[in-house]
Design a protein around this motif. Structure first.
Motif, short mmCIF file in Angstrom:
data_model
loop_
_atom_site.label_atom_id
_atom_site.label_comp_id
_atom_site.label_asym_id
_atom_site.label_seq_id
_atom_site.Cartn_x
_atom_site.Cartn_y
_atom_site.Cartn_z
N THR A 86 0.94 -1.13 0.04
CA THR A 86 -0.14 0.05 -0.16
C THR A 86 0.86 1.47 -0.01
OG1 THR A 86 -0.17 -0.34 2.35
CG2 THR A 86 -2.16 -0.80 0.96
N ILE A 87 2.10 1.29 0.34
CA ILE A 87 3.06 2.16 0.12
C ILE A 87 2.95 2.94 -1.05
CG2 ILE A 87 5.26 0.83 -0.59
CD1 ILE A 87 5.03 4.06 2.07
N VAL A 88 2.74 2.15 -2.27
CA VAL A 88 2.76 2.50 -3.58
C VAL A 88 1.65 3.80 -3.79
CG1 VAL A 88 2.61 1.94 -6.13
CG2 VAL A 88 3.84 0.65 -4.65
N PRO A 89 0.39 3.17 -3.52
CA PRO A 89 -0.66 4.58 -3.71
C PRO A 89 -0.35 5.73 -2.63
CG PRO A 89 -1.68 2.42 -2.76
CD PRO A 89 -0.45 2.19 -3.44
N ILE A 90 0.11 5.10 -1.45
CA ILE A 90 0.21 6.38 -0.38
C ILE A 90 1.29 7.09 -0.85
CG2 ILE A 90 1.20 6.67 1.88
CD1 ILE A 90 -0.52 3.84 2.74
N GLY A 91 2.46 6.55 -1.17
CA GLY A 91 3.41 7.26 -1.78
C GLY A 91 3.29 8.27 -3.12
N GLU A 92 2.11 7.81 -3.89
CA GLU A 92 1.69 8.86 -4.92
C GLU A 92 0.97 9.78 -4.35
OE1 GLU A 92 0.27 6.40 -8.19
OE2 GLU A 92 -0.66 8.02 -9.07
N TRP A 93 0.37 9.44 -3.53
CA TRP A 93 -0.31 10.74 -2.58
C TRP A 93 0.59 11.65 -2.13
CZ3 TRP A 93 -0.28 12.57 2.38
CH2 TRP A 93 -1.35 13.51 2.48
N LEU A 95 3.55 12.28 -3.01
CA LEU A 95 4.35 12.93 -4.14
C LEU A 95 3.56 14.22 -4.71
CD1 LEU A 95 6.26 10.14 -5.82
CD2 LEU A 95 7.34 12.61 -5.48
N ARG A 96 2.13 13.72 -4.80
CA ARG A 96 1.38 14.73 -5.43
C ARG A 96 1.06 16.01 -4.62
NH1 ARG A 96 -2.50 11.62 -6.96
NH2 ARG A 96 -1.62 11.46 -9.27
N THR A 97 0.77 15.46 -3.07
CA THR A 97 0.56 16.61 -2.21
C THR A 97 1.79 17.51 -1.83
OG1 THR A 97 -0.79 15.01 -1.04
CG2 THR A 97 -0.27 16.95 0.14
N ALA A 98 2.95 16.90 -1.86
CA ALA A 98 4.24 17.66 -1.67
C ALA A 98 4.47 18.75 -2.78
CB ALA A 98 5.16 16.78 -1.28
N CYS A 99 4.34 18.06 -4.17
CA CYS A 99 4.63 18.88 -5.27
C CYS A 99 3.50 19.94 -5.50
CB CYS A 99 4.66 18.02 -6.35
SG CYS A 99 5.96 16.90 -6.61
N GLN A 100 2.39 19.76 -5.23
CA GLN A 100 1.16 20.92 -5.19
C GLN A 100 1.62 21.75 -4.25
OE1 GLN A 100 -2.60 18.93 -4.99
NE2 GLN A 100 -3.03 19.98 -6.75
N VAL A 113 11.15 14.48 -0.97
CA VAL A 113 10.17 13.38 -0.79
C VAL A 113 11.05 12.03 -0.54
CG1 VAL A 113 8.13 12.33 -1.66
CG2 VAL A 113 8.49 15.01 -2.27
N ASN A 114 10.61 11.43 0.41
CA ASN A 114 10.92 10.35 0.62
C ASN A 114 10.40 9.20 -0.38
OD1 ASN A 114 12.68 10.68 3.28
ND2 ASN A 114 10.91 11.56 3.92
N VAL A 115 11.17 8.27 -0.73
CA VAL A 115 10.47 7.17 -1.68
C VAL A 115 11.05 6.04 -1.27
CG1 VAL A 115 10.64 6.17 -3.93
CG2 VAL A 115 10.41 8.55 -3.69
N VAL A 129 5.93 9.62 -11.37
CA VAL A 129 6.61 11.33 -11.17
C VAL A 129 6.46 12.10 -12.04
CG1 VAL A 129 8.81 12.35 -10.09
CG2 VAL A 129 8.12 10.08 -9.52
N HIS A 130 6.83 11.65 -13.39
CA HIS A 130 6.60 12.85 -14.45
C HIS A 130 5.14 13.45 -14.67
CE1 HIS A 130 7.53 14.86 -18.02
NE2 HIS A 130 6.90 13.95 -18.95
N ARG A 131 4.31 12.45 -14.47
CA ARG A 131 2.68 13.04 -14.68
C ARG A 131 2.43 13.61 -13.34
NH1 ARG A 131 -1.02 9.66 -12.55
NH2 ARG A 131 0.37 8.06 -12.22
N ILE A 132 3.12 13.25 -12.53
CA ILE A 132 2.72 14.20 -11.20
C ILE A 132 3.22 15.55 -11.34
CG2 ILE A 132 3.08 14.60 -8.75
CD1 ILE A 132 2.70 11.60 -8.42
#
Ligand code: C2E
Ligand code: MG
Ligand code: MG
Ligand code: MG
Length: 283
Positions: A86-93, A95-100, A113-115, A129-132
């Protein structure tokens, strides 16, 4: 007697293991829904230049506010999220939140951002990451990804491919928790890092403990030799800060320089212009 004691010990152990496995399963399930239930938020911890105290950016750190358990430490829930994927969808969240958030700042501060390993090795990570970046409008040069060495040893070849894809996008990559974990020195050669983060355990009492000082000086020497800036994690006292500044460590992060705080609490000055003089520099 010894026999029955042994059996009791075994039973107790079995019971404890059962509870452990059960509470892990519960947590896995809860983590699967935590994103949609808005139980996560990010806090941001400043990273500052040690020669003049200038703020260069923030590291985003994940927080889980559980409805009954309250704040759960990342040290507890991240490994569970990693094991269950579940770290995959959580990590995507994350990344998106931090970049935003960073895209909304008026200055060009960077965001780190920690990956985790599982994420790095997941399908099309660089594409995600590119998409975000496209979605949030953040310039790739402002994003730094922090990776621990555990992420690299799983599959060196694949890790290298992904890191190269990220670098090709213009993203920077930092080695997190340097000095703990696996064979750090060969990893520094094999992977295209842009920064070394010395683990906080080496910074503790670096100004008074000769062994810690020797290790930190050596890491600073490696950074200089490789042309990589070194960030000291977990700077907690003015003594540690002066030692690091005197030894020409470039960047610091830690409670003494600034605690992790929610986005709304970041100083307006910090996220607008950076001419503000901080009192972070000792030396
Ligand atoms: P890390 O990436 O090495 O983050 C630094 C940790 O040190 C953070 O703990 C931070 O709050 C703490 N810290 C900062 N300054 C000081 C200090 O002066 N003294 C001390 N004792 N500690 C300090 P936190 O937030 O509990 O995170 C722990 C670890 O969990 C992180 O270590 C990182 O490996 C992981 N983590 C946190 N957020 C994320 C995330 O979004 N994704 C992934 N994959 N892992 C994350
Ligand atoms: Mg980190
Ligand atoms: Mg670290
Ligand atoms: Mg760590």
């Amino acid at each position: 007697r010894a026999k029955s004691e042994g059996r009791d010990t075994y039973r107790f152990y079995e019971h404890a293991m059962g509870l452990e496995a059960r509470s892990r399963r519960i947590m896995e399930h809860e983590l699967r829904h935590a994103v949609t239930r808005n139980e996560f938020h990010l806090v941001y911890q400043p990273q500052k230049k040690l020669d003049n105290g200038e703020l260069i950016g923030y590291e985003a750190l994940l927080r889980w506010q559980h409805p009954e358990r309250g704040n759960v430490s990342p040290g507890i829930f991240i490994p569970v999220a990693e094991d269950s994927g579940t770290i995959v969808p959580i990590g995507e969240w994350v990344l998106r939140t931090a970049c935003q958030a960073a895209a909304g700042w008026k200055s060009n501060l960077m965001i780190a951002v920690n990956v985790s390993a599982v994420q790095l090795h997941s399908m099309n990570f660089a594409q995600t990451v590119h998409r975000i970046l496209l979605e949030t409008g953040l310039s790739p040069h402002r994003l730094e990804i922090e990776i621990t060495e555990t992420a690299l040893v799983r599959d060196m070849h694949r890790a290298l491919t992904t890191l190269r894809q990220l670098k090709a996008l213009g993203i920077r990559v930092a080695m997190d928790d340097f000095g703990t974990g696996y064979s750090s020195l060969s990893n520094l050669r094999a992977f295209p890092f842009d920064k070394i983060k010395i683990d906080g355990s080496f910074i503790r009492q670096v100004d008074t403990n000769e062994q810690a000082a020797t290790i930190v000086r050596a890491v600073l020497g490696i950074g200089r030799g490789l042309g990589l800036p070194v960030l000291a994690e977990g700077v907690e006292t003015s003594g540690e800060l002066s030692f690091l500044a005197k030894e020409l460590c470039q960047i610091g992060q830690g409670y003494y320089l600034g605690r992790p705080s929610p986005l709304d609490d970041l100083q307006e000055d910090d996220i607008q212009a950076e001419e503000k003089s901080t009192d972070a520099n000792a030396a």
